[in-house]
Design a protein around this motif. Sequence first.
Motif, PDB file in Angstrom:
ATOM      1  N   LEU A   1       6.882 -14.452  36.056  1.00 49.62           N
ATOM      2  CA  LEU A   1       6.222 -15.318  35.206  1.00 49.62           C
ATOM      3  C   LEU A   1       6.040 -16.504  35.475  1.00 49.62           C
ATOM      4  N   SER A   2       7.623 -17.707  35.465  1.00 46.35           N
ATOM      5  CA  SER A   2       7.749 -18.972  35.183  1.00 46.35           C
ATOM      6  C   SER A   2       8.435 -19.265  36.652  1.00 46.35           C
ATOM      7  N   ASP A   3       7.806 -18.380  37.981  1.00 44.11           N
ATOM      8  CA  ASP A   3       8.297 -18.728  39.399  1.00 44.11           C
ATOM      9  C   ASP A   3       7.260 -18.886  40.204  1.00 44.11           C
ATOM     10  N   ASP A   4       6.844 -20.611  40.359  1.00 47.40           N
ATOM     11  CA  ASP A   4       5.684 -20.671  40.545  1.00 47.40           C
ATOM     12  C   ASP A   4       5.477 -20.264  42.036  1.00 47.40           C
ATOM     13  N   SER A   5       6.620 -20.341  42.893  1.00 46.57           N
ATOM     14  CA  SER A   5       5.738 -19.454  44.047  1.00 46.57           C
ATOM     15  C   SER A   5       5.245 -18.264  44.107  1.00 46.57           C
ATOM     16  N   VAL A   6       5.421 -17.434  42.844  1.00 47.38           N
ATOM     17  CA  VAL A   6       4.627 -16.256  43.090  1.00 47.38           C
ATOM     18  C   VAL A   6       2.951 -16.361  43.135  1.00 47.38           C
ATOM     19  N   ILE A   7       2.061 -16.258  44.257  1.00 54.36           N
ATOM     20  CA  ILE A   7       0.919 -16.843  44.293  1.00 54.36           C
ATOM     21  C   ILE A   7       0.023 -15.218  43.734  1.00 54.36           C
ATOM     22  N   MET A   8      -0.359 -16.376  42.900  1.00 58.48           N
ATOM     23  CA  MET A   8      -1.448 -15.415  42.085  1.00 58.48           C
ATOM     24  C   MET A   8      -3.075 -15.533  42.158  1.00 58.48           C
ATOM     25  N   THR A   9      -3.920 -14.093  43.094  1.00 53.41           N
ATOM     26  CA  THR A   9      -5.099 -14.358  43.301  1.00 53.41           C
ATOM     27  C   THR A   9      -5.803 -12.581  41.898  1.00 53.41           C
ATOM     28  N   PHE A  10      -7.213 -13.777  41.858  1.00 60.66           N
ATOM     29  CA  PHE A  10      -7.772 -12.664  41.220  1.00 60.66           C
ATOM     30  C   PHE A  10      -9.467 -12.029  42.423  1.00 60.66           C
ATOM     31  N   GLU A  11      -9.385 -10.916  42.591  1.00 58.21           N
ATOM     32  CA  GLU A  11     -10.552 -10.752  43.360  1.00 58.21           C
ATOM     33  C   GLU A  11     -10.745 -12.103  45.324  1.00 58.21           C
ATOM     34  N   GLY A  12      -9.263 -12.207  45.426  1.00 64.02           N
ATOM     35  CA  GLY A  12      -9.539 -13.000  46.495  1.00 64.02           C
ATOM     36  C   GLY A  12      -9.000 -14.489  46.121  1.00 64.02           C
TER      37      GLY A  12
ATOM     38  N   LEU B   1      -2.873 -19.775  30.743  1.00 67.01           N
ATOM     39  CA  LEU B   1      -3.826 -18.832  29.487  1.00 67.01           C
ATOM     40  C   LEU B   1      -3.474 -17.056  29.514  1.00 67.01           C
ATOM     41  N   ILE B   2      -3.153 -16.755  30.917  1.00 68.73           N
ATOM     42  CA  ILE B   2      -2.951 -15.428  31.851  1.00 68.73           C
ATOM     43  C   ILE B   2      -1.427 -15.561  30.455  1.00 68.73           C
ATOM     44  N   LYS B   3      -0.789 -16.258  31.065  1.00 75.40           N
ATOM     45  CA  LYS B   3       0.370 -16.204  30.861  1.00 75.40           C
ATOM     46  C   LYS B   3       0.823 -16.285  29.155  1.00 75.40           C
ATOM     47  N   ARG B   4       0.029 -17.206  28.367  1.00 75.14           N
ATOM     48  CA  ARG B   4       0.160 -16.931  26.702  1.00 75.14           C
ATOM     49  C   ARG B   4      -0.175 -15.529  26.546  1.00 75.14           C
ATOM     50  N   LEU B   5      -1.422 -15.131  27.113  1.00 72.27           N
ATOM     51  CA  LEU B   5      -1.737 -13.427  26.800  1.00 72.27           C
ATOM     52  C   LEU B   5      -0.800 -12.982  27.022  1.00 72.27           C
ATOM     53  N   LEU B   6      -0.350 -12.514  28.035  1.00 71.89           N
ATOM     54  CA  LEU B   6       1.011 -11.840  28.701  1.00 71.89           C
ATOM     55  C   LEU B   6       2.048 -11.707  27.823  1.00 71.89           C
ATOM     56  N   ARG B   7       2.483 -12.860  26.589  1.00 72.88           N
ATOM     57  CA  ARG B   7       3.581 -12.604  26.215  1.00 72.88           C
ATOM     58  C   ARG B   7       3.161 -13.168  24.809  1.00 72.88           C
ATOM     59  N   GLY B   8       1.920 -12.705  24.427  1.00 70.37           N
ATOM     60  CA  GLY B   8       1.321 -12.084  22.947  1.00 70.37           C
ATOM     61  C   GLY B   8       1.814 -13.089  22.278  1.00 70.37           C
ATOM     62  N   LYS B   9       1.199 -14.632  22.718  1.00 66.88           N
ATOM     63  CA  LYS B   9       1.356 -15.391  22.520  1.00 66.88           C
ATOM     64  C   LYS B   9      -0.329 -16.507  21.919  1.00 66.88           C
TER      65      LYS B   9
END
Length: 124
Positions: A95-106, A116-124
Amino acid sequence: MLSMADKIKILIEQKHWSQAELARRAKISPQQISYYIKSQREPSPTSIKKIAKAFNVEAAVFMEDFEDKNDFIDSWNLIYSLPEKHENKQKSVELSDDSVIMTFEGKPIPEEDRELIKRLLRGK
Protein backbone atom coordinates in the motif's frame (compact mmCIF):
# COMPACT_ATOMS: atom_id res chain seq x y z
CA MET A 1 -19.78 -23.79 -35.33
CA LEU A 2 -18.90 -24.87 -31.83
CA SER A 3 -21.35 -27.06 -29.98
CA MET A 4 -22.24 -26.66 -26.33
CA ALA A 5 -20.01 -29.65 -25.61
CA ASP A 6 -17.09 -27.99 -27.43
CA LYS A 7 -17.49 -24.80 -25.41
CA ILE A 8 -17.53 -26.69 -22.11
CA LYS A 9 -14.45 -28.70 -23.15
CA ILE A 10 -12.58 -25.54 -24.12
CA LEU A 11 -13.36 -23.86 -20.81
CA ILE A 12 -12.32 -26.95 -18.86
CA GLU A 13 -9.05 -26.92 -20.80
CA GLN A 14 -8.53 -23.19 -20.25
CA LYS A 15 -9.10 -23.53 -16.50
CA HIS A 16 -6.98 -26.70 -16.27
CA TRP A 17 -9.86 -28.49 -14.54
CA SER A 18 -11.09 -32.04 -14.70
CA GLN A 19 -14.72 -32.87 -15.42
CA ALA A 20 -15.05 -33.77 -11.74
CA GLU A 21 -13.78 -30.33 -10.74
CA LEU A 22 -16.36 -28.65 -12.97
CA ALA A 23 -19.08 -30.88 -11.51
CA ARG A 24 -18.02 -29.97 -7.98
CA ARG A 25 -17.88 -26.24 -8.68
CA ALA A 26 -21.12 -26.18 -10.66
CA LYS A 27 -22.91 -28.42 -8.15
CA ILE A 28 -23.95 -30.76 -10.95
CA SER A 29 -23.36 -34.51 -10.92
CA PRO A 30 -20.22 -35.73 -12.70
CA GLN A 31 -22.43 -38.01 -14.78
CA GLN A 32 -24.42 -35.01 -16.06
CA ILE A 33 -21.21 -33.17 -16.98
CA SER A 34 -20.06 -36.28 -18.84
CA TYR A 35 -23.33 -36.38 -20.79
CA TYR A 36 -22.93 -32.71 -21.76
CA ILE A 37 -19.32 -33.16 -22.86
CA LYS A 38 -20.17 -36.23 -24.94
CA SER A 39 -23.16 -34.37 -26.48
CA GLN A 40 -25.46 -37.08 -25.16
CA ARG A 41 -27.66 -34.46 -23.48
CA GLU A 42 -28.08 -30.71 -23.69
CA PRO A 43 -27.88 -28.87 -20.37
CA SER A 44 -31.04 -27.24 -19.07
CA PRO A 45 -31.06 -23.45 -18.70
CA THR A 46 -30.49 -23.94 -14.95
CA SER A 47 -27.48 -26.17 -15.60
CA ILE A 48 -26.09 -23.67 -18.12
CA LYS A 49 -26.31 -20.94 -15.48
CA LYS A 50 -24.54 -23.16 -12.93
CA ILE A 51 -21.79 -24.06 -15.39
CA ALA A 52 -21.34 -20.41 -16.42
CA LYS A 53 -21.12 -19.36 -12.78
CA ALA A 54 -18.51 -22.05 -12.09
CA PHE A 55 -16.43 -20.76 -15.02
CA ASN A 56 -17.05 -17.11 -14.09
CA VAL A 57 -18.43 -16.28 -17.54
CA GLU A 58 -21.76 -14.98 -18.73
CA ALA A 59 -24.26 -17.72 -19.57
CA ALA A 60 -24.77 -16.00 -22.92
CA VAL A 61 -21.40 -17.32 -24.17
CA PHE A 62 -23.01 -20.74 -24.40
CA MET A 63 -25.77 -19.38 -26.64
CA GLU A 64 -23.59 -17.38 -29.02
CA ASP A 65 -22.29 -18.85 -32.27
CA PHE A 66 -18.53 -19.08 -32.65
CA GLU A 67 -16.73 -20.26 -35.77
CA ASP A 68 -13.93 -22.08 -33.97
CA LYS A 69 -12.03 -22.49 -30.73
CA ASN A 70 -9.95 -19.35 -31.26
CA ASP A 71 -13.01 -17.25 -31.99
CA PHE A 72 -14.58 -18.56 -28.77
CA ILE A 73 -11.48 -17.90 -26.66
CA ASP A 74 -10.95 -14.47 -28.19
CA SER A 75 -14.46 -13.25 -27.43
CA TRP A 76 -14.26 -10.39 -24.96
CA ASN A 77 -16.47 -12.19 -22.43
CA LEU A 78 -13.98 -15.00 -22.10
CA ILE A 79 -10.81 -12.93 -22.24
CA TYR A 80 -12.17 -10.77 -19.45
CA SER A 81 -13.24 -13.71 -17.32
CA LEU A 82 -10.59 -16.40 -17.70
CA PRO A 83 -7.81 -16.32 -15.15
CA GLU A 84 -4.15 -16.73 -15.89
CA LYS A 85 -2.76 -20.25 -15.76
CA HIS A 86 -1.96 -19.99 -12.05
CA GLU A 87 -5.31 -18.73 -10.81
CA ASN A 88 -4.66 -19.74 -7.20
CA LYS A 89 -1.73 -17.37 -6.84
CA GLN A 90 -2.73 -14.35 -4.81
CA LYS A 91 -1.45 -11.05 -6.06
CA SER A 92 -0.67 -8.36 -3.56
CA VAL A 93 0.72 -4.88 -3.62
CA GLU A 94 2.38 -2.81 -0.97
CA LEU A 95 0.00 0.00 0.00
CA SER A 96 2.91 2.37 0.54
CA ASP A 97 4.19 1.81 -3.02
CA ASP A 98 3.23 5.01 -4.84
CA SER A 99 4.16 3.48 -8.20
CA VAL A 100 1.07 1.25 -8.00
CA ILE A 101 -1.68 2.75 -10.10
CA MET A 102 -4.99 2.48 -8.28
CA THR A 103 -8.18 2.82 -10.29
CA PHE A 104 -11.86 2.20 -9.76
CA GLU A 105 -14.09 1.59 -12.78
CA GLY A 106 -11.22 2.71 -14.99
CA LYS A 107 -10.79 6.10 -13.31
CA PRO A 108 -7.82 7.03 -11.10
CA ILE A 109 -8.60 7.18 -7.39
CA PRO A 110 -7.86 10.64 -5.95
CA GLU A 111 -5.07 10.80 -3.36
CA GLU A 112 -7.42 11.67 -0.47
CA ASP A 113 -9.60 8.67 -1.29
CA ARG A 114 -6.54 6.41 -1.51
CA GLU A 115 -5.54 7.48 1.99
CA LEU A 116 -9.04 6.67 3.27
CA ILE A 117 -8.95 3.25 1.56
CA LYS A 118 -5.53 2.53 3.06
CA ARG A 119 -6.80 3.40 6.56
CA LEU A 120 -9.88 1.22 6.09
CA LEU A 121 -7.78 -1.72 4.88
CA ARG A 122 -5.46 -1.34 7.83
CA GLY A 123 -8.45 -1.22 10.21
CA LYS A 124 -7.64 2.27 11.50
